[in-house]
Design an enzyme around this catalytic site. Sequence first.
Site, PDB file in Angstrom:
ATOM      1  N   LYS A 146      22.294 -32.432  -9.707  1.00 36.37           N
ATOM      2  CA  LYS A 146      20.717 -32.366  -9.436  1.00 36.37           C
ATOM      3  C   LYS A 146      20.038 -33.929  -9.768  1.00 36.37           C
ATOM      4  O   LYS A 146      20.837 -34.747 -10.365  1.00 36.37           O
ATOM      5  CB  LYS A 146      20.049 -31.537 -10.493  1.00 36.37           C
ATOM      6  CG  LYS A 146      18.666 -30.911 -10.213  1.00 36.37           C
ATOM      7  CD  LYS A 146      18.941 -29.742  -9.097  1.00 36.37           C
ATOM      8  CE  LYS A 146      17.484 -29.092  -8.652  1.00 36.37           C
ATOM      9  NZ  LYS A 146      17.719 -27.983  -7.912  1.00 36.37           N
ATOM     10  N   GLY A 192       4.067 -15.752  -6.709  1.00 29.50           N
ATOM     11  CA  GLY A 192       4.221 -16.667  -5.905  1.00 29.50           C
ATOM     12  C   GLY A 192       4.374 -16.785  -4.797  1.00 29.50           C
ATOM     13  O   GLY A 192       5.225 -15.961  -4.196  1.00 29.50           O
ATOM     14  N   TYR A 193       3.447 -17.343  -4.121  1.00 24.60           N
ATOM     15  CA  TYR A 193       3.425 -17.323  -2.442  1.00 24.60           C
ATOM     16  C   TYR A 193       3.554 -18.592  -1.893  1.00 24.60           C
ATOM     17  O   TYR A 193       2.706 -19.106  -1.105  1.00 24.60           O
ATOM     18  CB  TYR A 193       1.867 -16.420  -2.139  1.00 24.60           C
ATOM     19  CG  TYR A 193       2.201 -15.807  -0.809  1.00 24.60           C
ATOM     20  CD1 TYR A 193       2.957 -14.570  -0.762  1.00 24.60           C
ATOM     21  CD2 TYR A 193       1.236 -15.861   0.227  1.00 24.60           C
ATOM     22  CE1 TYR A 193       3.132 -13.797   0.390  1.00 24.60           C
ATOM     23  CE2 TYR A 193       1.285 -15.076   1.413  1.00 24.60           C
ATOM     24  CZ  TYR A 193       2.393 -14.000   1.088  1.00 24.60           C
ATOM     25  OH  TYR A 193       2.546 -13.176   2.390  1.00 24.60           O
ATOM     26  N   GLY A 194       4.796 -19.221  -2.127  1.00 24.69           N
ATOM     27  CA  GLY A 194       5.114 -20.633  -1.516  1.00 24.69           C
ATOM     28  C   GLY A 194       6.161 -20.294  -0.595  1.00 24.69           C
ATOM     29  O   GLY A 194       6.155 -19.130  -0.036  1.00 24.69           O
ATOM     30  N   ASN A 195       7.140 -21.097  -0.535  1.00 23.14           N
ATOM     31  CA  ASN A 195       8.051 -20.932   0.584  1.00 23.14           C
ATOM     32  C   ASN A 195       8.780 -19.605   0.409  1.00 23.14           C
ATOM     33  O   ASN A 195       9.044 -18.837   1.335  1.00 23.14           O
ATOM     34  CB  ASN A 195       8.900 -22.168   0.613  1.00 23.14           C
ATOM     35  CG  ASN A 195       9.991 -22.363   1.686  1.00 23.14           C
ATOM     36  OD1 ASN A 195      10.027 -21.169   2.242  1.00 23.14           O
ATOM     37  ND2 ASN A 195      10.862 -23.338   1.616  1.00 23.14           N
ATOM     38  N   GLY A 222       8.456 -17.242  -1.718  1.00 23.85           N
ATOM     39  CA  GLY A 222       7.860 -16.000  -1.937  1.00 23.85           C
ATOM     40  C   GLY A 222       7.127 -15.485  -0.871  1.00 23.85           C
ATOM     41  O   GLY A 222       7.156 -14.240  -0.273  1.00 23.85           O
TER      42      GLY A 222
HETATM   43  P1  NAD Z   1       6.515 -23.590  -3.597  1.00 29.41           P
HETATM   44  O1  NAD Z   1       5.931 -25.045  -4.113  1.00 29.41           O
HETATM   45  O2  NAD Z   1       6.511 -23.562  -2.022  1.00 29.41           O
HETATM   46  O3  NAD Z   1       5.868 -22.191  -3.870  1.00 29.41           O
HETATM   47  C1  NAD Z   1       5.576 -22.007  -5.203  1.00 29.41           C
HETATM   48  C2  NAD Z   1       4.444 -20.969  -5.376  1.00 29.41           C
HETATM   49  O4  NAD Z   1       4.037 -20.583  -6.739  1.00 29.41           O
HETATM   50  C3  NAD Z   1       3.018 -21.711  -4.950  1.00 29.41           C
HETATM   51  O5  NAD Z   1       2.629 -20.561  -4.080  1.00 29.41           O
HETATM   52  C4  NAD Z   1       2.350 -21.607  -6.144  1.00 29.41           C
HETATM   53  O6  NAD Z   1       0.982 -21.671  -5.897  1.00 29.41           O
HETATM   54  C5  NAD Z   1       2.748 -20.594  -6.947  1.00 29.41           C
HETATM   55  N1  NAD Z   1       2.455 -20.512  -8.603  1.00 29.41           N
HETATM   56  C6  NAD Z   1       2.635 -21.899  -9.031  1.00 29.41           C
HETATM   57  N2  NAD Z   1       2.406 -21.519 -10.390  1.00 29.41           N
HETATM   58  C7  NAD Z   1       2.013 -20.089 -10.419  1.00 29.41           C
HETATM   59  C8  NAD Z   1       1.891 -19.310 -11.470  1.00 29.41           C
HETATM   60  N3  NAD Z   1       1.569 -19.645 -12.756  1.00 29.41           N
HETATM   61  N4  NAD Z   1       2.028 -18.164 -11.127  1.00 29.41           N
HETATM   62  C9  NAD Z   1       2.057 -17.453  -9.764  1.00 29.41           C
HETATM   63  N5  NAD Z   1       2.344 -18.444  -8.898  1.00 29.41           N
HETATM   64  C10 NAD Z   1       2.309 -19.583  -9.196  1.00 29.41           C
HETATM   65  O7  NAD Z   1       8.037 -23.519  -4.240  1.00 29.41           O
HETATM   66  P2  NAD Z   1       9.370 -22.670  -3.549  1.00 29.41           P
HETATM   67  O8  NAD Z   1      10.225 -23.753  -2.869  1.00 29.41           O
HETATM   68  O9  NAD Z   1       8.864 -21.386  -3.080  1.00 29.41           O
HETATM   69  O10 NAD Z   1       9.997 -22.402  -5.043  1.00 29.41           O
HETATM   70  C11 NAD Z   1       9.527 -21.292  -5.802  1.00 29.41           C
HETATM   71  C12 NAD Z   1      10.755 -21.101  -6.949  1.00 29.41           C
HETATM   72  O11 NAD Z   1      12.008 -20.794  -6.426  1.00 29.41           O
HETATM   73  C13 NAD Z   1      10.987 -22.482  -7.764  1.00 29.41           C
HETATM   74  O12 NAD Z   1      11.266 -21.776  -9.244  1.00 29.41           O
HETATM   75  C14 NAD Z   1      12.158 -23.142  -6.972  1.00 29.41           C
HETATM   76  O13 NAD Z   1      13.083 -23.789  -8.149  1.00 29.41           O
HETATM   77  C15 NAD Z   1      13.102 -21.851  -6.597  1.00 29.41           C
HETATM   78  N6  NAD Z   1      13.889 -21.966  -5.548  1.00 29.41           N
HETATM   79  C16 NAD Z   1      13.290 -22.339  -4.346  1.00 29.41           C
HETATM   80  C17 NAD Z   1      14.521 -22.647  -3.258  1.00 29.41           C
HETATM   81  C18 NAD Z   1      13.882 -22.928  -1.895  1.00 29.41           C
HETATM   82  O14 NAD Z   1      14.931 -23.327  -1.155  1.00 29.41           O
HETATM   83  N7  NAD Z   1      12.536 -23.545  -1.738  1.00 29.41           N
HETATM   84  C19 NAD Z   1      15.784 -22.499  -3.467  1.00 29.41           C
HETATM   85  C20 NAD Z   1      16.151 -21.867  -4.866  1.00 29.41           C
HETATM   86  C21 NAD Z   1      15.111 -21.508  -5.704  1.00 29.41           C
END
Ligand code: NAD
Length: 575
Positions: free
Chosen positions: A258, A370-373, A375
């Site tokens: 990492k 969490g509604y990012g990538n 979620g």
């Molecule tokens: P992202 O930045 O696209 O989305 C994160 C979401 O969480 C956003 O919608 C944000 O508004 C929301 N958020 C932030 N703080 C919050 C809170 N207190 N309560 C509720 N929602 C909140 O990130 P992502 O890529 O979707 O990653 C999310 C998680 O998944 C992280 O822990 C990341 O390490 C993990 N992850 C991601 C991947 C990947 O391929 N993207 C792979 C493995 C693990």
Amino acid sequence: MIKLMTDFFVEKPELTAKIESYTTAHYALVTTYSENFGISEADAWGILEGLQKKVNEAEYIHVEAPRPIKKVLQLSNDEINMLRTMIDYFSANPKMSPAGSFTAKRSESIIEAYQWFFGSSNGNGEVARENFQNLMEKLQTSMSIRLETLAPIVASPNPYEAVLKLLDIAAKKLNLDPGMHEMLKRPMRTMIVNIPVVMDGGGIQVFTGYRVQYNDVLGPTKGGIRYHPDLTLDEVIALSAWMTLKTAVTGLPLGGGKGGIRCSPKEMSPRELEALTRGYARAMARFIGPLYDVPAPDVYTDSQTMAWIMDEYSEMVGYNAFGVVTGKPIAVGGSLGRNEATSRGLMYTVIEAAKHLGMELKDAKVAVQGYGNVGFHAAKLLHELGCKIIAVSDSRGGIYNAKGLDPEKVMEYKNEAGSVLGYKDCDSVTNEGILELECDILVPAALENQITRANADKIRAKIVAEGANGPTTPDADEILFRNGVFVIPDILANSGGVIVSYFEQVQNQMNYYWTEDDVRTKLQSTIVGAFKDVLIVAQQYNVNMRIAAYMNAIKRVADAMFLRKNKGFVPVVNE
Ligand code: NAD
């Protein structure tokens, strides 16, 4: 008021002068506070009494550290008791320390009172002295202090400690060779670089970057690069340990690594970010490479960041080295299906968990924090399976509709409004509340430490599928297991991302690219195979899925080490 008390104990002059003239600590504090903040002495007295009551009742106390760390740190029970002793010292009728004891060395009088009330009478007070020093340091530098009587505020425990704790449990179950266990507790290689960047304003700013290669027994190390102002080396080490376990549990021929840079990407221009990224790539060039260590995007880095690293590295080696990073744009060696891979993998594990539990997925109620990538894609894919998405949330809060939401429409709304909040026909729900909803499947896909000892008993979902890394603390895990909640642990549930990253590496090396269907089929067989292997161990040893996943991962690394080195290690033997 706490700050003023702390100043007194670290021998700052203001209160000292007062105490010497007023003779009681209580009166000195009240008058100094009253003069400094322009309120009456009676009000200052009231504030002190109120504070004492709150601290005495508080179950948890947190302090917020200053920049660049800015983390919320939890005070230990000993530190809370020390704080209680300190406040008692300033009260009108001290019960723990005799009034006027300020004539003795201040810290010693508190330590003595603390030992008398909370400590053991044995020893020379070294432990109490250390607690006192720690408390003073935290209080002096804190930006804010939060008291909580009901539930702990989400603190920032050291994630590396959490990894070590789980590693210990799994190693014990496996009768792991002690030497191997020691090896797995430490990263193989840690690099720290400092990168000067000419900023848009003209000056030079120097940024610190890290890359940790935790373990490469199974193959080249692999793991993302995170840009964050609070990034610490411990966090990068923990994440690299997780990557070692994630690649091992899914059976990929890769190790774990990492990296990251401590910076504030939101406050930097695209040109500054490009210069920083290229600087990092140059500094790390001799340590990364398709056969050694292959970075990928993580928090606040994306496919563009990867394209810059790949380009800089290619310039240095003199040919197009697409395979040096994954998560690239499709046009420069990216893989189809990478965007949604984490969520698609999560969906496959949910299907397997539902089969195991005999649960119907049609109309199963799903809540997504969490509604990012991760979620959003998880909600979309589970909706396509026939599940009902009843609630989703982002950093500003959440929305709930018992009849179900259309994930794509919610995303369109979020893109316009900046949040899911305010979406039509919904009630609002907090980010804590969304975890406790009556639902079948809960997907934490935001941050770490969301399900803790304080709320684990209130989780009503049948399946918790961890999209985020580290959303459940080890204590909470035990409560969920006891309550029959089926947790699909992060290193398995969200491993779809690294699996498809691995496919990207393979495609780069072959220089032959697969269709999206190829990617999906291979992802499904890899992650479903890993899920089944973990479930077998969970049943065989009667442990939760997380410990089982750790056991499988550790066994794979240990067996490979044994085969490679043969001597010195005792192989892991399944019962
Ligand atoms: P992202 O930045 O696209 O989305 C994160 C979401 O969480 C956003 O919608 C944000 O508004 C929301 N958020 C932030 N703080 C919050 C809170 N207190 N309560 C509720 N929602 C909140 O990130 P992502 O890529 O979707 O990653 C999310 C998680 O998944 C992280 O822990 C990341 O390490 C993990 N992850 C991601 C991947 C990947 O391929 N993207 C792979 C493995 C693990």
